[in-house]
Design a protein around this motif. Sequence first.
Motif, short mmCIF file in Angstrom:
data_model
loop_
_atom_site.label_atom_id
_atom_site.label_comp_id
_atom_site.label_asym_id
_atom_site.label_seq_id
_atom_site.Cartn_x
_atom_site.Cartn_y
_atom_site.Cartn_z
N GLU A 133 -19.35 -1.21 -4.48
CA GLU A 133 -19.07 0.04 -3.78
C GLU A 133 -17.71 -0.04 -3.07
OE1 GLU A 133 -21.22 2.59 -0.29
OE2 GLU A 133 -22.53 1.56 -1.72
N TYR A 134 -16.89 0.95 -3.29
CA TYR A 134 -15.54 0.98 -2.72
C TYR A 134 -15.31 2.32 -2.03
CZ TYR A 134 -14.72 -3.04 -5.71
OH TYR A 134 -14.79 -4.26 -6.30
N GLU A 135 -14.42 2.33 -1.06
CA GLU A 135 -14.01 3.59 -0.43
C GLU A 135 -12.49 3.70 -0.55
OE1 GLU A 135 -13.44 2.45 4.28
OE2 GLU A 135 -15.26 3.48 3.66
N THR A 136 -12.04 4.94 -0.65
CA THR A 136 -10.60 5.19 -0.79
C THR A 136 -9.95 5.08 0.58
OG1 THR A 136 -11.07 6.69 -2.62
CG2 THR A 136 -8.91 6.87 -1.59
N ILE A 137 -8.89 4.30 0.66
CA ILE A 137 -8.14 4.17 1.90
C ILE A 137 -7.27 5.41 2.09
CG2 ILE A 137 -6.37 2.85 3.11
CD1 ILE A 137 -7.44 0.37 1.77
N TYR A 138 -6.62 5.85 1.02
CA TYR A 138 -5.82 7.08 1.03
C TYR A 138 -5.76 7.62 -0.35
CZ TYR A 138 -2.24 3.66 -0.14
OH TYR A 138 -1.54 2.62 -0.68
N HIS A 154 0.84 -1.20 0.00
CA HIS A 154 0.00 0.00 0.00
C HIS A 154 0.87 1.25 0.00
CE1 HIS A 154 -4.15 -1.63 1.23
NE2 HIS A 154 -3.40 -2.64 0.81
N TYR A 155 1.93 1.25 0.79
CA TYR A 155 2.83 2.39 0.86
C TYR A 155 3.48 2.63 -0.50
CZ TYR A 155 7.04 5.05 1.82
OH TYR A 155 8.05 5.98 1.78
N ARG A 156 3.94 1.55 -1.15
CA ARG A 156 4.58 1.69 -2.45
C ARG A 156 3.59 2.19 -3.50
NH1 ARG A 156 6.95 -3.92 -3.32
NH2 ARG A 156 7.12 -3.16 -5.44
N ALA A 157 2.34 1.74 -3.44
CA ALA A 157 1.32 2.21 -4.39
C ALA A 157 1.04 3.69 -4.17
CB ALA A 157 0.04 1.40 -4.22
N LYS A 158 0.93 4.11 -2.92
CA LYS A 158 0.68 5.52 -2.61
C LYS A 158 1.83 6.38 -3.08
CE LYS A 158 -0.29 8.62 1.25
NZ LYS A 158 -0.45 8.73 2.69
N ARG A 159 3.05 5.93 -2.84
CA ARG A 159 4.23 6.68 -3.26
C ARG A 159 4.29 6.81 -4.78
NH1 ARG A 159 9.25 3.85 -1.24
NH2 ARG A 159 9.22 2.97 -3.30
N ALA A 160 3.76 5.83 -5.51
CA ALA A 160 3.77 5.87 -6.97
C ALA A 160 2.61 6.69 -7.52
CB ALA A 160 3.70 4.45 -7.52
N GLY A 161 1.73 7.21 -6.65
CA GLY A 161 0.65 8.06 -7.10
C GLY A 161 -0.68 7.36 -7.30
N PHE A 162 -0.78 6.10 -6.88
CA PHE A 162 -2.03 5.36 -7.02
C PHE A 162 -2.85 5.50 -5.75
CE2 PHE A 162 0.87 3.20 -9.89
CZ PHE A 162 0.10 3.12 -11.04
#
Length: 83
Positions: free
Chosen positions: A78-83, A60-68
């Motif tokens: 139905e989905y919710e954004t974690i970050y 998750h950290y690597r995905a967030k760092r890559a802009g996803f």
Amino acid sequence: MPLYVYEAKDSAKSCAKCRGGFEITQSLKDDKLSVCPDCGSPIYRVIQAPGLTHSKTDLHYRAKRAGFKCLKKVQKGEYETIY
């Protein structure tokens, strides 16, 4: 099944395969190899570091760092954004 690396004990009396080292998949029940399957020269098993897997939070950290964005399923469709 584990992947093991073997190398020749004496590079002067070995083939190109075991001189440079080779990998082989073996069961834990199998005995370790003592001779090269191709040329028959003595070999030894090379100690390797174990493979490490990434934890879910690391991914998750690597995905967030890559802009996803990471999504979590709330209910069907139905989905919710974690970050």
